[in-house]
Design a protein around this motif. Structure first.
Motif, PDB file in Angstrom:
ATOM      1  N   ALA A 603     -15.501  -1.706  30.797  1.00  0.00           N
ATOM      2  CA  ALA A 603     -14.096  -1.532  31.180  1.00  0.00           C
ATOM      3  C   ALA A 603     -13.178  -1.405  29.979  1.00  0.00           C
ATOM      4  CB  ALA A 603     -13.650  -2.709  32.044  1.00  0.00           C
ATOM      5  N   ALA A 604     -13.734  -1.141  28.789  1.00  0.00           N
ATOM      6  CA  ALA A 604     -12.895  -1.013  27.596  1.00  0.00           C
ATOM      7  C   ALA A 604     -13.461   0.090  26.711  1.00  0.00           C
ATOM      8  CB  ALA A 604     -12.839  -2.335  26.842  1.00  0.00           C
ATOM      9  N   ALA A 605     -12.709   0.461  25.698  1.00  0.00           N
ATOM     10  CA  ALA A 605     -13.133   1.508  24.776  1.00  0.00           C
ATOM     11  C   ALA A 605     -12.639   1.157  23.380  1.00  0.00           C
ATOM     12  CB  ALA A 605     -12.577   2.862  25.210  1.00  0.00           C
ATOM     13  N   PRO A 606     -13.305   1.645  22.349  1.00  0.00           N
ATOM     14  CA  PRO A 606     -12.841   1.388  20.981  1.00  0.00           C
ATOM     15  C   PRO A 606     -11.394   1.846  20.796  1.00  0.00           C
ATOM     16  CG  PRO A 606     -15.046   2.320  20.955  1.00  0.00           C
ATOM     17  CD  PRO A 606     -14.570   2.409  22.370  1.00  0.00           C
ATOM     18  N   GLY A 607     -10.616   0.996  20.139  1.00  0.00           N
ATOM     19  CA  GLY A 607      -9.211   1.301  19.911  1.00  0.00           C
ATOM     20  C   GLY A 607      -8.290   0.802  21.008  1.00  0.00           C
ATOM     21  N   GLU A 608      -8.849   0.322  22.118  1.00  0.00           N
ATOM     22  CA  GLU A 608      -8.016  -0.127  23.240  1.00  0.00           C
ATOM     23  C   GLU A 608      -7.427  -1.502  22.961  1.00  0.00           C
ATOM     24  OE1 GLU A 608      -8.570  -1.217  27.987  1.00  0.00           O
ATOM     25  OE2 GLU A 608      -9.952   0.195  27.003  1.00  0.00           O
ATOM     26  N   ARG A 609      -6.177  -1.684  23.378  1.00  0.00           N
ATOM     27  CA  ARG A 609      -5.496  -2.976  23.268  1.00  0.00           C
ATOM     28  C   ARG A 609      -5.930  -3.861  24.429  1.00  0.00           C
ATOM     29  NH1 ARG A 609      -3.446  -7.087  22.269  1.00  0.00           N
ATOM     30  NH2 ARG A 609      -1.288  -7.692  21.828  1.00  0.00           N
ATOM     31  N   VAL A 610      -6.341  -5.103  24.139  1.00  0.00           N
ATOM     32  CA  VAL A 610      -6.814  -6.018  25.180  1.00  0.00           C
ATOM     33  C   VAL A 610      -6.091  -7.359  25.040  1.00  0.00           C
ATOM     34  CG1 VAL A 610      -9.092  -4.943  25.395  1.00  0.00           C
ATOM     35  CG2 VAL A 610      -8.744  -6.793  23.735  1.00  0.00           C
ATOM     36  N   THR A 611      -6.103  -8.123  26.118  1.00  0.00           N
ATOM     37  CA  THR A 611      -5.489  -9.450  26.122  1.00  0.00           C
ATOM     38  C   THR A 611      -6.548 -10.510  26.381  1.00  0.00           C
ATOM     39  OG1 THR A 611      -4.985  -9.249  28.489  1.00  0.00           O
ATOM     40  CG2 THR A 611      -3.282  -8.542  26.931  1.00  0.00           C
ATOM     41  N   LEU A 612      -6.226 -11.732  26.024  1.00  0.00           N
ATOM     42  CA  LEU A 612      -7.142 -12.856  26.195  1.00  0.00           C
ATOM     43  C   LEU A 612      -7.644 -12.936  27.641  1.00  0.00           C
ATOM     44  CD1 LEU A 612      -8.425 -15.559  25.218  1.00  0.00           C
ATOM     45  CD2 LEU A 612      -6.268 -16.669  25.902  1.00  0.00           C
ATOM     46  N   GLY A 613      -8.969 -12.975  27.807  1.00  0.00           N
ATOM     47  CA  GLY A 613      -9.563 -13.108  29.130  1.00  0.00           C
ATOM     48  C   GLY A 613      -9.772 -11.804  29.862  1.00  0.00           C
ATOM     49  N   GLN A 614      -9.323 -10.686  29.300  1.00  0.00           N
ATOM     50  CA  GLN A 614      -9.494  -9.387  29.968  1.00  0.00           C
ATOM     51  C   GLN A 614     -10.965  -8.982  29.950  1.00  0.00           C
ATOM     52  OE1 GLN A 614      -6.902  -6.252  28.554  1.00  0.00           O
ATOM     53  NE2 GLN A 614      -8.399  -4.672  29.073  1.00  0.00           N
ATOM     54  N   PRO A 615     -11.536  -8.607  31.112  1.00  0.00           N
ATOM     55  CA  PRO A 615     -12.948  -8.195  31.137  1.00  0.00           C
ATOM     56  C   PRO A 615     -13.168  -6.946  30.277  1.00  0.00           C
ATOM     57  CG  PRO A 615     -12.152  -8.654  33.359  1.00  0.00           C
ATOM     58  CD  PRO A 615     -10.951  -8.641  32.463  1.00  0.00           C
ATOM     59  N   LEU A 616     -14.195  -6.994  29.442  1.00  0.00           N
ATOM     60  CA  LEU A 616     -14.571  -5.849  28.615  1.00  0.00           C
ATOM     61  C   LEU A 616     -15.793  -5.128  29.189  1.00  0.00           C
ATOM     62  CD1 LEU A 616     -14.181  -7.396  25.034  1.00  0.00           C
ATOM     63  CD2 LEU A 616     -12.461  -6.237  26.426  1.00  0.00           C
ATOM     64  N   LEU A 617     -16.759  -5.925  29.677  1.00  0.00           N
ATOM     65  CA  LEU A 617     -17.957  -5.352  30.273  1.00  0.00           C
ATOM     66  C   LEU A 617     -18.654  -6.427  31.092  1.00  0.00           C
ATOM     67  CD1 LEU A 617     -20.699  -6.342  28.440  1.00  0.00           C
ATOM     68  CD2 LEU A 617     -19.455  -4.983  26.765  1.00  0.00           C
ATOM     69  N   TRP A 618     -19.637  -5.983  31.863  1.00  0.00           N
ATOM     70  CA  TRP A 618     -20.387  -6.905  32.728  1.00  0.00           C
ATOM     71  C   TRP A 618     -21.876  -6.748  32.452  1.00  0.00           C
ATOM     72  CZ3 TRP A 618     -15.921  -4.587  34.024  1.00  0.00           C
ATOM     73  CH2 TRP A 618     -14.915  -5.362  34.617  1.00  0.00           C
ATOM     74  N   LEU A 619     -22.569  -7.898  32.336  1.00  0.00           N
ATOM     75  CA  LEU A 619     -24.020  -7.934  32.205  1.00  0.00           C
ATOM     76  C   LEU A 619     -24.629  -8.455  33.498  1.00  0.00           C
ATOM     77  CD1 LEU A 619     -24.773  -9.579  28.726  1.00  0.00           C
ATOM     78  CD2 LEU A 619     -25.096  -7.191  29.356  1.00  0.00           C
ATOM     79  N   GLU A 620     -25.774  -7.917  33.874  1.00  0.00           N
ATOM     80  CA  GLU A 620     -26.509  -8.451  35.016  1.00  0.00           C
ATOM     81  C   GLU A 620     -27.818  -9.025  34.517  1.00  0.00           C
ATOM     82  OE1 GLU A 620     -26.707  -6.898  39.355  1.00  0.00           O
ATOM     83  OE2 GLU A 620     -28.463  -6.050  38.333  1.00  0.00           O
ATOM     84  N   ALA A 621     -28.065 -10.289  34.850  1.00  0.00           N
ATOM     85  CA  ALA A 621     -29.293 -10.962  34.447  1.00  0.00           C
ATOM     86  C   ALA A 621     -29.519 -12.139  35.370  1.00  0.00           C
ATOM     87  CB  ALA A 621     -29.204 -11.445  32.999  1.00  0.00           C
ATOM     88  N   MET A 622     -30.773 -12.413  35.678  1.00  0.00           N
ATOM     89  CA  MET A 622     -31.154 -13.574  36.474  1.00  0.00           C
ATOM     90  C   MET A 622     -30.360 -13.669  37.764  1.00  0.00           C
ATOM     91  SD  MET A 622     -31.914 -16.555  33.697  1.00  0.00           S
ATOM     92  CE  MET A 622     -33.365 -16.491  32.658  1.00  0.00           C
ATOM     93  N   LYS A 623     -30.264 -12.553  38.487  1.00  0.00           N
ATOM     94  CA  LYS A 623     -29.646 -12.515  39.801  1.00  0.00           C
ATOM     95  C   LYS A 623     -28.143 -12.751  39.772  1.00  0.00           C
ATOM     96  CE  LYS A 623     -31.871 -14.682  43.070  1.00  0.00           C
ATOM     97  NZ  LYS A 623     -32.533 -15.749  43.796  1.00  0.00           N
ATOM     98  N   MET A 624     -27.516 -12.663  38.586  1.00  0.00           N
ATOM     99  CA  MET A 624     -26.086 -12.907  38.499  1.00  0.00           C
ATOM    100  C   MET A 624     -25.418 -11.836  37.666  1.00  0.00           C
ATOM    101  SD  MET A 624     -25.645 -16.980  38.020  1.00  0.00           S
ATOM    102  CE  MET A 624     -26.316 -16.902  36.393  1.00  0.00           C
TER     103      MET A 624
END
Length: 684
Positions: A603-624
């Motif tokens: 959900a982000a790209a190099p150079g993008e401005r982000v704020t504390l707690g903003q999701p950047l990406l999601w990993l899936e592992a161990m059923k979660m």
């Protein structure tokens, strides 16, 4: 007459079913994925058939592969265990169509109870109390809070609690997506959410001759991520609420009769503190927590499943419940880090005082049901449960004491687990008082419940023991004249030192010691006497006021990991190398993968401005699904992964340049978490 039984499952439940099959003279057939080729369930069965692939979708969830395995091995019956295909009506039908015996309920019962929406309507018609279903599109402020549930499955997948109306649309979208991914059906529904409800379930057994048993209740209110971690029977709430058990048993029996149930199953209820009950769902399979009922009823539920499948009739009445049983699920996960699953090598699992495995306890003691052994690899494709540890005694307090002591003294080496949380819960005053609603962890705080068992002093002494044990190991292999006494020097003795990091905290401990003709002197520990030190065992006399107490420390080394076990609590230490490998260095601000997994969204790209707690990406592992969030206000300097990438633990996922111009991960505050590890949030 069954002769050969295939278990369409893996791990602990496969071993559990095999144990009963062997006791009843039935041969066993395992199926295994490539990742499970050396797993205990695959190597202990009489025959085993490979399912090519690693993930569940490639292997254990492939109906055709499992049926082909049964034919190839000559099995005449299939037991589904729990999870995977256990509540799949199409699979049950395919087993029967193949001329095999299905160890489970009729197909129609699985179909009806497999839809939470339809099953609730049927239960209401049968006179079973239910919570009213809410149309997601019609939920109003007055209905809040509500819980979103997936109609086609359980285990916390697709479940979301919503407390604000403006959050409902996004949570519905997420729940539908998760339900589709987990169960192949995006249907969800809403119902009223009880913040402090009790999760109570009734074990039922039913034969094809019309007899239905309600075999005791279990309370499963202590949960994380809507998944159980502690179960017990009898329920403290039911014990103190007049006629509640009668109402539960009557409702569970009506539910089973309404669908013509056969075999073992569980009817689950939500209860409030007044003892009012509401039907949640029926699990048309054996439950993970069935050992609790086995220990209080002295029944082998798997044996009865096999007998019922062959046409046997139940006696008119079930056995009376006796005593109290408590089961905990030992998971490879870190409760202090939002229950983050762990993967890697389990070097050792040793629970003391075990008197039974995969069978009922017949005297006070400990039962162990586990799917792993020393050296097992805990991967990312399956649930991270290592074992179920169960205690039975005449009273609840005694059962809790036995179980807590066994867990505290267990040797669990190589992975962070929830062991200390379980020990702390079992000794917590609220738990011992029976105040165990579903808000237990939120009420009492993970910072308290997940604290280490070992005190600060015990950690220091464990580090001393680790240093002395390593020194003893070095002397054992050193090419020196054995006639020279330990501590002999032809120059003044110089202090030796070792540095350890306490696993899970990042705290460093420096140990300095010197050998002399009078023994070993530990700097900074006046009065501490080394009684003996070998590479495996160190004995210390510890000063306490005007006396001393002798303490024993067992030491095991697994590469740089040093595990020290003592009655004062387990301590895991990481030995700091003399020289740092430059390859291990990463840029400040690097977000590292907390576990092996697959990137499912970015959900982000190099150079993008982000704020504390903003999701950047999601990993899936161990059923979660794990959210990797921005650790600070700033700019994404690097983003090194994309959707579909498989990553190993420690892989650099992104680098965030903070607003002050520094690339950094977090503040310098000691939060107990590892530097440069990502902020994560699990979503099940």
């Amino acid at each position: 007459m069954l002769t050969s039984l295939l278990v369409a499952n893996r791990g602990e439940i496969a071993r559990r079913v095999f144990a009963t099959a062997r006791r009843t003279g039935v041969s066993t057939v395992a199926v295994f994925s490539d990742e499970d080729a050396a797993a205990p369930h695959a190597t202990e069965a009489d025959a085993a058939v490979r399912l090519p692939g690693k993930t569940p979708a490639e292997t254990y969830l492939r109906e055709s592969l499992v049926l082909d395995a049964a034919r190839t091995a000559g099995a005449d019956a299939v037991h589904p265990g729990y999870g995977f295909l256990s509540e799949n009506a199409d699979f049950a039908r395919a087993v029967l169509d193949a001329g095999l015996t299905w160890i489970g309920p009729p197909v129609r019962a699985i179909e009806v109870m497999g839809s939470k929406v339809e099953s609730k309507k049927l239960m209401a018609d049968a006179g079973v109390p239910v919570l009213a279903e809410l149309d997601p599109a019609a939920v109003t402020e007055s209905d809040l809070p509500v819980v979103i549930k997936a109609s086609a499955g359980g285990g916390g997948r697709g479940m979301r609690v919503v407390r604000a109306l403006d959050e409902l649309p996004a949570e519905l979208d997420g729940a539908r997506s998760e339900a589709q991914s987990a169960f192949g059906d995006p249907t969800v529904f809403c119902e009223r959410y009880l913040d402090t409800g009790r999760h109570i379930e009734v074990q039922v057994l039913a034969d094809r001759h019309g007899t239905v048993w309600a075999v005791g209740e279990r309370e499963c209110s202590l949960q994380r991520r809507h998944q159980k971690i502690l179960e017990e029977s009898p329920s403290p709430l039911v014990e103190r609420t007049p006629r509640m058990r009668t109402r539960l048993f009557e409702a569970a029996t009506r539910a089973a009769e309404a669908v013509g149930y056969e075999s073992a199953g569980t009817v689950e209820f939500l209860a409030d503190e007044h003892g009012d009950i509401f039907f949640l769902e029926m699990n048309t399979r054996l439950q993970v927590e069935h050992p609790v009922t086995e220990c209080t009823s002295d029944l082998d539920l798997v044996r009865w499943q096999l007998r019922i499948a062959q046409g046997a009739a139940l006696p008119p009445e079930p056995p009376a419940a006796q005593g109290s049983a408590i089961e905990v699920r030992l998971y490879a996960e870190d409760p202090a880090q939002q229950w983050q699953p762990q993967s890697g090598t389990l070097h050792r699992l040793d629970v003391p005082g075990v008197t039974a495995e995969f069978e009922p306890l017949r005297e006070p003691g400990v039962r162990l049901d586990s799917g792993v052994r020393d050296g097992s690899m805990i991967g990312v494709h399956y649930d991270p449960m290592l074992a179920k540890v169960v205690a039975w005694a005449e009273t609840r307090d005694e059962a809790a004491r036995i179980l807590g002591s066994a867990l505290a003294r267990s040797k669990v080496h190589g992975l962070t687990t929830n062991r200390e949380l379980l020990v702390n819960v079992l000794g917590h005053p609220a738990f011992l008082a029976g105040d165990t609603n579903t808000a237990f962890f939120a009420t009492h705080g993970l910072d308290v419940l997940a604290r280490p068992i070992a005190s600060a002093q015990s950690v220091e002494l464990s580090a001393v023991a680790a240093s002395l044990a390593e020194s003893a190991a070095n002397r054992r292999v050193a090419p020196v004249n054995a006639s020279i006494p330990a501590g002999w020097r032809n120059v003044p003795a110089v202090a030796q030192s070792k540095v350890f990091t306490v696993a899970g905290t990042g705290n460093e401990i420096h140990v300095a010691y010197r050998f002399s003709r009078d023994g070993v002197c530990i700097e900074g520990h006046d009065g501490l006497t080394v009684v003996s030190a070998t590479p495996e065992l160190v004995v210390l006399d510890v000063p306490v006021r005007n006396d001393v107490v002798r303490r024993r420390f067992e030491v095991a080394r697994h590469g740089s990991l040093v595990c020290v076990d003592s009655p004062s609590g387990p301590v895991s230490l990481i030995r700091r190398p003399r020289f740092t490998d430059p390859v291990e260095q990463v840029d400040p601000g690097s977000l590292l993968a907390p576990m092996p997994g697959t990137v499912v969204r970015v959900a982000a790209a190099p150079g993008e401005r982000v704020t504390l707690g903003q999701p950047l990406l999601w990993l899936e592992a161990m059923k979660m699904e794990h959210t990797i969030a921005a650790p600070t206000d700033g700019t994404v300097r690097e983003l090194d992964v994309q959707t579909g990438d498989a990553v190993d633990v420690g892989t650099v996922l992104a680098v965030v340049l903070a607003d002050d111009g520094d690339a950094r991960h977090d503040s310098d505050e000691d939060t107990g978490s590892r530097k440069n590890s990502p902020a994560t949030e699990e979503r099940t």
